[in-house]
Design a protein around this motif. Structure first.
Motif, short mmCIF file in Angstrom:
data_model
loop_
_atom_site.label_atom_id
_atom_site.label_comp_id
_atom_site.label_asym_id
_atom_site.label_seq_id
_atom_site.Cartn_x
_atom_site.Cartn_y
_atom_site.Cartn_z
N GLU A 134 0.84 -1.21 0.00
CA GLU A 134 0.00 0.00 0.00
C GLU A 134 0.87 1.25 0.00
O GLU A 134 0.53 2.26 -0.61
CB GLU A 134 -0.90 0.01 1.24
N THR A 138 0.49 4.39 -2.70
CA THR A 138 0.15 5.78 -2.37
C THR A 138 1.35 6.70 -2.59
O THR A 138 1.20 7.81 -3.07
CB THR A 138 -0.38 5.89 -0.93
N LEU A 148 -7.59 3.60 -2.40
CA LEU A 148 -7.12 2.27 -1.98
C LEU A 148 -8.11 1.64 -0.99
O LEU A 148 -8.39 0.43 -1.06
CB LEU A 148 -5.72 2.41 -1.37
#
Ligand code: TMP
Length: 254
Positions: A134, A138, A148
């Motif tokens: 993640e 980002t 997300l």
């Protein structure tokens, strides 16, 4: 003769300009690839079956209020979809250990996972679609944190629905891959499910026999891929016996 403007050609599908602005035609080919294109075969009838199976699943998801790009099937190999901005991430949801997870962590294939696990891969053929976190997504701006969150919530809902759908017809949903896109409607943008859901991007095991009813038949040279996909379609009630001819006999031109 095909005069439509081709927008994009992938390994298993082609996207053409749609009849109206904001729409595309998604065409399912018979090509099967594995190992990032290293292995390639044409498997007669695969595209027709995937078009039908994906139509069935996306229609059900739309009906449940899970937003997708799917509008309607237009013929044996094609469906009308909304044009979305594809997020360059493959989202894999796993319920049971198989494939690359077993290789990576040394797990026995078929091991039930303690809970469903979501993984992300950056869509880049030249890099071999590397796994990313993640943080990467980002930090590099492939999706923002809110997007997300939406993607993960959507993935969980799709997993819950598909697990039940397949379990009801004696099939275990081991894992699957989805792609998401941004759908722009005026000033609004929302994350929707895009691409396809078919035995090309799911692992589906027969509950009783443990037979593989998915693309691993091709990846592992097991043979019988179209028969397996047809079995999935029949169990879901998509194909009736008489329709088998449509995927094996002379092609219907539409
Ligand atoms: P994996 O075990 O090879 O990582 O695959 C996990 C799931 O994602 C499996 O159902 C197959 C699907 N998948 C795709 O649809 N496309 C891909 O490029 C890869 C690597 C996996």
């Amino acid at each position: 003769m095909n005069r439509r403007r081709k927008i994009y050609e992938g390994k298993a599908k082609v996207l053409y300009e749609g009849p109206e602005p904001g729409t595309l035609i998604q065409h399912f080919k018979d090509d099967a690839t594995a190992g990032n294109g290293a292995k390639h075969e044409i498997i007669d009838g695969k595209g027709v079956l995937n078009n039908r199976i994906s139509e069935f699943i996306f229609t059900k998801l739309n009906g449940l209020g899970i937003p997708t790009h799917f509008l309607r099937r237009v013929n044996m190999r094609e469906q009308l979809i909304r044009e979305v901005e594809i997020i360059p991430i493959e989202v894999v949801i796993r319920n049971v250990a198989a494939g690359s997870l077993c290789k990576r962590l040394g797990l026995e294939p078929g091991t039930q996972l303690p809970r469903s696990i979501i993984e992300f891969y950056y869509k880049d053929d030249a890099l071999g679609d590397p796994m990313v976190s993640e943080e990467h997504i980002t930090a590099f701006g492939w999706a923002n944190p809110q997007e997300l969150d939406d993607i993960m919530a959507l993935a969980v809902r799709v997993n819950d629905f598909l697990t039940g759908l397949f379990m009801g017809v004696g099939i275990q949903l081991v894992d699957f891959k989805i792609e998401c896109g941004r759908l722009y409607e005026g000033d609004l943008m929302r994350i929707v499910l895009a691409d396809e859901i078919s035995p090309d991007n799911c692992r589906l095991w027969d509950v009783k026999t443990r037979n593989k009813l998915d693309k691993d038949r091709f990846r592992e040279d097991l043979g019988g891929l179209v028969d397996a996909y047809r079995e999935v379609a029949q169990r879901l009630g998509i194909l009736v016996e008489a329709e088998n001819a449509l995927t094996t006999g002379p092609r219907l031109v539409q």
